[in-house]
Design a protein around this motif. Structure first.
Motif, PDB file in Angstrom:
ATOM      1  N   LEU A 511      30.777  37.464  31.186  1.00 54.64           N
ATOM      2  CA  LEU A 511      31.539  38.710  31.170  1.00 54.64           C
ATOM      3  C   LEU A 511      32.946  38.467  30.670  1.00 54.64           C
ATOM      4  O   LEU A 511      33.492  37.366  30.803  1.00 54.64           O
ATOM      5  N   THR A 512      33.524  39.514  30.133  1.00 54.64           N
ATOM      6  CA  THR A 512      34.959  39.548  29.893  1.00 54.64           C
ATOM      7  C   THR A 512      35.553  40.588  30.822  1.00 54.64           C
ATOM      8  O   THR A 512      35.140  41.752  30.801  1.00 54.64           O
ATOM      9  N   LEU A 513      36.500  40.151  31.646  1.00 56.41           N
ATOM     10  CA  LEU A 513      37.166  41.073  32.570  1.00 56.41           C
ATOM     11  C   LEU A 513      38.578  41.324  32.062  1.00 56.41           C
ATOM     12  O   LEU A 513      39.422  40.419  32.056  1.00 56.41           O
ATOM     13  N   HIS A 514      38.812  42.530  31.607  1.00 54.39           N
ATOM     14  CA  HIS A 514      40.149  42.906  31.169  1.00 54.39           C
ATOM     15  C   HIS A 514      40.989  43.280  32.383  1.00 54.39           C
ATOM     16  O   HIS A 514      40.511  43.911  33.321  1.00 54.39           O
ATOM     17  N   LYS A 515      42.230  42.839  32.366  1.00 52.00           N
ATOM     18  CA  LYS A 515      43.167  43.126  33.449  1.00 52.00           C
ATOM     19  C   LYS A 515      42.657  42.588  34.787  1.00 52.00           C
ATOM     20  O   LYS A 515      42.821  43.213  35.837  1.00 52.00           O
ATOM     21  N   ALA A 516      42.011  41.432  34.754  1.00 55.00           N
ATOM     22  CA  ALA A 516      41.543  40.811  35.994  1.00 55.00           C
ATOM     23  C   ALA A 516      42.714  40.389  36.864  1.00 55.00           C
ATOM     24  O   ALA A 516      42.620  40.389  38.095  1.00 55.00           O
ATOM     25  N   ALA A 517      43.815  40.033  36.235  1.00 54.42           N
ATOM     26  CA  ALA A 517      45.033  39.669  36.959  1.00 54.42           C
ATOM     27  C   ALA A 517      46.173  40.531  36.440  1.00 54.42           C
ATOM     28  O   ALA A 517      46.160  40.988  35.293  1.00 54.42           O
ATOM     29  N   SER A 518      47.157  40.759  37.302  1.00 55.09           N
ATOM     30  CA  SER A 518      48.325  41.541  36.887  1.00 55.09           C
ATOM     31  C   SER A 518      49.522  40.609  36.715  1.00 55.09           C
ATOM     32  O   SER A 518      49.693  39.646  37.469  1.00 55.09           O
ATOM     33  N   ARG A 519      50.324  40.907  35.724  1.00 52.98           N
ATOM     34  CA  ARG A 519      51.478  40.057  35.404  1.00 52.98           C
ATOM     35  C   ARG A 519      52.754  40.759  35.817  1.00 52.98           C
ATOM     36  O   ARG A 519      52.946  41.946  35.570  1.00 52.98           O
ATOM     37  N   SER A 520      53.631  40.027  36.470  1.00 57.86           N
ATOM     38  CA  SER A 520      54.952  40.546  36.839  1.00 57.86           C
ATOM     39  C   SER A 520      55.965  39.438  36.586  1.00 57.86           C
ATOM     40  O   SER A 520      56.002  38.436  37.327  1.00 57.86           O
ATOM     41  N   GLY A 521      56.725  39.594  35.544  1.00 60.82           N
ATOM     42  CA  GLY A 521      57.684  38.549  35.192  1.00 60.82           C
ATOM     43  C   GLY A 521      56.966  37.267  34.840  1.00 60.82           C
ATOM     44  O   GLY A 521      56.098  37.244  33.966  1.00 60.82           O
ATOM     45  N   ASP A 522      57.315  36.192  35.523  1.00 67.24           N
ATOM     46  CA  ASP A 522      56.671  34.904  35.237  1.00 67.24           C
ATOM     47  C   ASP A 522      55.559  34.588  36.232  1.00 67.24           C
ATOM     48  O   ASP A 522      55.181  33.434  36.400  1.00 67.24           O
ATOM     49  N   ARG A 523      55.016  35.628  36.885  1.00 68.51           N
ATOM     50  CA  ARG A 523      53.952  35.421  37.867  1.00 68.51           C
ATOM     51  C   ARG A 523      52.685  36.202  37.497  1.00 68.51           C
ATOM     52  O   ARG A 523      52.756  37.301  36.948  1.00 68.51           O
ATOM     53  N   LEU A 524      51.549  35.607  37.860  1.00 69.88           N
ATOM     54  CA  LEU A 524      50.249  36.254  37.759  1.00 69.88           C
ATOM     55  C   LEU A 524      49.689  36.445  39.166  1.00 69.88           C
ATOM     56  O   LEU A 524      49.717  35.519  39.989  1.00 69.88           O
ATOM     57  N   PHE A 525      49.183  37.647  39.435  1.00 68.75           N
ATOM     58  CA  PHE A 525      48.574  37.966  40.732  1.00 68.75           C
ATOM     59  C   PHE A 525      47.078  38.221  40.497  1.00 68.75           C
ATOM     60  O   PHE A 525      46.707  39.120  39.724  1.00 68.75           O
ATOM     61  N   PHE A 526      46.250  37.435  41.171  1.00 70.69           N
ATOM     62  CA  PHE A 526      44.812  37.467  40.891  1.00 70.69           C
ATOM     63  C   PHE A 526      44.011  37.469  42.196  1.00 70.69           C
ATOM     64  O   PHE A 526      44.242  36.630  43.075  1.00 70.69           O
ATOM     65  N   ARG A 527      43.084  38.431  42.316  1.00 69.15           N
ATOM     66  CA  ARG A 527      42.188  38.449  43.463  1.00 69.15           C
ATOM     67  C   ARG A 527      40.966  37.584  43.141  1.00 69.15           C
ATOM     68  O   ARG A 527      40.187  37.924  42.235  1.00 69.15           O
ATOM     69  N   PRO A 528      40.760  36.495  43.873  1.00 68.88           N
ATOM     70  CA  PRO A 528      39.636  35.609  43.546  1.00 68.88           C
ATOM     71  C   PRO A 528      38.278  36.234  43.837  1.00 68.88           C
ATOM     72  O   PRO A 528      37.279  35.838  43.245  1.00 68.88           O
ATOM     73  N   ASN A 529      38.245  37.207  44.725  1.00 72.69           N
ATOM     74  CA  ASN A 529      36.979  37.872  45.053  1.00 72.69           C
ATOM     75  C   ASN A 529      36.748  38.996  44.047  1.00 72.69           C
ATOM     76  O   ASN A 529      36.995  40.166  44.313  1.00 72.69           O
TER      77      ASN A 529
END
Length: 642
Positions: A511-529
């Protein structure tokens, strides 16, 4: 005035209403007459629900029913739909209806154009002895009151629908169930509540049994779900001696019910000679009794199809085995009978088993023999390895009954009579979904995901059935519909284990998941589940009146290896969480494997199929904590180019 006298007056008055029809308005239907305590929170109020059954003899009876419901909004407009089944043994003698305004003034009566007549079964029904009439009454202005009365004549009967003091969470002003039978006859009845007893009176040639309920308040849907039978009074009646389409029987014991059914099946399990010439070569590889059953069950699944054949002895007698062999189709009875005939030819004894399939509160009542079954399966008995076969499915593994047949009472139909037994219930360890995923997380927030998912037991049943009957596009759409992945695109999807004898079904996807993680400045926020994010939170602080019923107990296991994008390091990981309850457990752990990858593990086990009402708050807390845990995020920080 005594209660006995009052009941008699009400009974006489209601009979008068049945006979006089709709010649006048009904000011007693005025909405203002509803007690405030009943009106509170209600979307509809059942003003009257009166059922009268007259048992004439072992063969003839009649049913009269009248119900009146005031509807306050569109949520409950379906009270204005009445569905009546009929066939040559069940004849609709009368059907009337009317709509009244908020003051009880009649707006209009039921017209022939308001009544639809159609087959009682779905499009794959072949023979149609059974039909239904659908009467519909609606009004645009709320509130309004609908009233229906009907009478049905029975020419042969095996039983009657149960009476429920209430059939929904909506309040009830008055409900009554009355049974009339000749003097000298006794009524065999059962009630779900020991505190509820009928009043009994005798008049001339008849004896009357009457159950009543008044002023039943609104009950929250959250307290009951759809399981009204758990809370309300339920009354069942059944005959001792009966006659149905010329077949006489006795229903006072389960053994007798089985004998009556056995006589309908007797001699219908004979295969034509040429059929065994086709089947016997298939058994050459069988090395055991179980192998033989497996081969014959596989033959049934691949050469026949399920068709609802409602024909003959009220749908209780199967077509004979030669008919199914020739035409390659049958209903649950016919296919079960064909399977039994194949096994018999191979020297293996098997019995038809009548069962009430579905998520019912009462699948049978051990101390009250009666006909309440709606399906037929096969039991292959053994002292060490009894097998149950669902013969209408072309995808179930041998011995898998499906959630609707598990842990139910079933009546084995043997030459010695009926034997009431319990079907097995699968454990959570048998109903597994095990998913292994690899996620390549990109700096953009998109990700490439490869995953392999293994299903067993009841978790297999729905997935494999959908894949079996779907096109490639439909398979992909169904797969994505199982998860909350709005921005997912399937690059590839394959599977194996489609054969009915396979006890596991495996899907592999990229699969390709678009917007799987959100970017804020120099950080990525990702839900592993990414696959199993729980969002359901049941309402708490409710006096739950019925248990929580799951389709089946199950175990879900997820493990996911997440590869970090270049120049990102781990700033924080979700905490390890263990949530335990009397009925289940949830566990999740997220650990760093090295500087470039993370391992995420999640396990959810629901060990009990039925969770008692007194554990409802534990259930609410369990899900609240899971929802919170599933929202946990990994935080990655960009370190700049090196």
């Amino acid at each position: 005035m005594s209660m006995k006298q009052l009941s008699h007056i009400i009974a006489v008055a209601s009979l008068f209403v049945f006979s006089c029809g709709y010649s006048k308005d009904h000011p007693e239907y005025d909405v203002a007459n509803i007690a405030p305590a009943l009106r509170e929170n209600a979307d509809a109020v059942v003003r009257q629900q009166i059922t009268q059954i007259e048992i004439i003899n072992e063969k003839e009876a009649s049913i009269k029913e009248r119900y009146v419901v005031t509807i306050f909004n569109s949520k409950e407009k379906n009270w204005g739909v009445l569905v009546l089944g009929y066939d040559k043994s069940r004849i609709i003698e009368e059907l009337d209806g009317a709509i009244y305004n908020s003051e009880g003034v009649k707006i209009r009566s039921l017209k022939s154009s308001d009544i639809e007549d159609r087959s009682a079964f779905s499009y794959y029904n072949l023979y149609e002895d059974s039909r239904k009439k659908i009467a519909s009454l609606y009004n645009d202005q709320y509130p309004y009151t609908v009233e229906f009365t009907y009478e049905i004549k029975l020419n042969g009967y095996l039983g009657f629908s149960p009476w429920l003091a209430r059939t929904s969470e909506q309040p009830v002003e008055y409900s009554r169930f009355e049974v009339q039978l000749p003097k000298g006859k006794t009524l065999r009845y059962w009630c779900s509540k020991d505190s509820v007893s009928p009043s009994v009176r005798e008049e001339k040639k008849y004896i009357y049994y009457t159950w009543e309920a008044r002023s039943l308040p609104y009950i929250s849907k959250d307290a009951l779900n759809d399981d009204v039978e758990d809370f309300t009074a339920v009354v069942r009646i059944a005959p001792d001696d009966f006659e149905y389409e010329g077949y006489r029987g006795n229903m006072s014991t389960w053994q007798n019910i089985g004998l009556w059914n056995y006589n309908l099946w007797k001699g219908r399990d004979v295969l034509p000679d040429d059929s065994w010439k086709e089947v016997s070569p298939l058994l050459g590889k069988a090395q055991s009794r179980r192998d033989t059953i497996q081969i014959l069950y596989r033959y049934l699944q691949t050469t026949t199809r399920y068709v609802s054949v409602q024909w003959g002895i009220g749908g209780h007698q199967p077509f004979d085995a030669s008919y199914v062999y020739k035409n390659k189709y049958g209903d649950c009875k016919a296919l079960s009978n064909f399977m039994i005939a194949l096994l018999k030819k191979a020297g293996i004894t098997a019995y038809p088993a009548a069962i009430r399939s579905g998520n019912y509160r009462y699948t049978a009542i051990p101390d009250f023999p009666c006909e309440m079954f709606n399906h037929m399966i096969v039991c292959v008995p053994s002292s060490t390895d009894t097998l149950w076969l669902e013969c209408t499915s072309s995808t179930l593994p041998m011995g898998t009954l499906g959630a609707g047949n598990e842990d139910h009472y079933a009546l084995l139909i043997t030459p010695e009579g009926g034997k009431l037994v319990k079907t097995p219930c699968s454990s959570y360890l048998e109903n597994k979904q095990v998913r292994i995923a690899k996620v390549n997380l990109l700096a953009t927030g998109d990700s490439e995901v490869s995953t392999t998912i293994q299903y067993t037991g009841n978790q297999l049943v729905n997935i494999r059935s959908n894949f079996h009957y779907s096109s490639q596009k439909e398979q992909q759409e169904f797969f994505l519909s199982q998860f909350n992945l709005p921005h997912a695109a399937i690059n590839s999807l394959s599977f194996y284990g489609m054969e009915p004898e396979s006890t596991q079904f495996v899907i592999t996807t990229t699969l390709t998941l678009h917007k799987a993680a959100s970017r804020s400045g120099d950080r990525l926020f990702f839900r592993p589940n990414i696959f199993e994010q729980e969002t359901y939170t049941p309402k708490s602080n409710i006096q739950r009146l019925s248990p929580i019923r799951l389709h089946y107990a199950y175990l879900d296991v997820d493990s996911c290896i997440i590869s970090l994008p270049p120049y990102f390091t781990i700033e924080s990981l979700p905490k390890e969480i263990l949530i335990e309850a009397p009925f289940g457990k949830y566990y999740t752990k997220t650990v760093s494997l090295n500087d470039i990858s993370i391992l995420y593990v999640r396990k959810k086990e629901m060990r009990e199929r039925v969770i008692p009402a007194d554990q409802y708050e534990d259930y609410c807390k369990f899900y609240r904590e899971i929802v919170k845990a599933d929202r946990a995020q990994i935080v990655l920080k960009w370190q700049g180019f090196k």
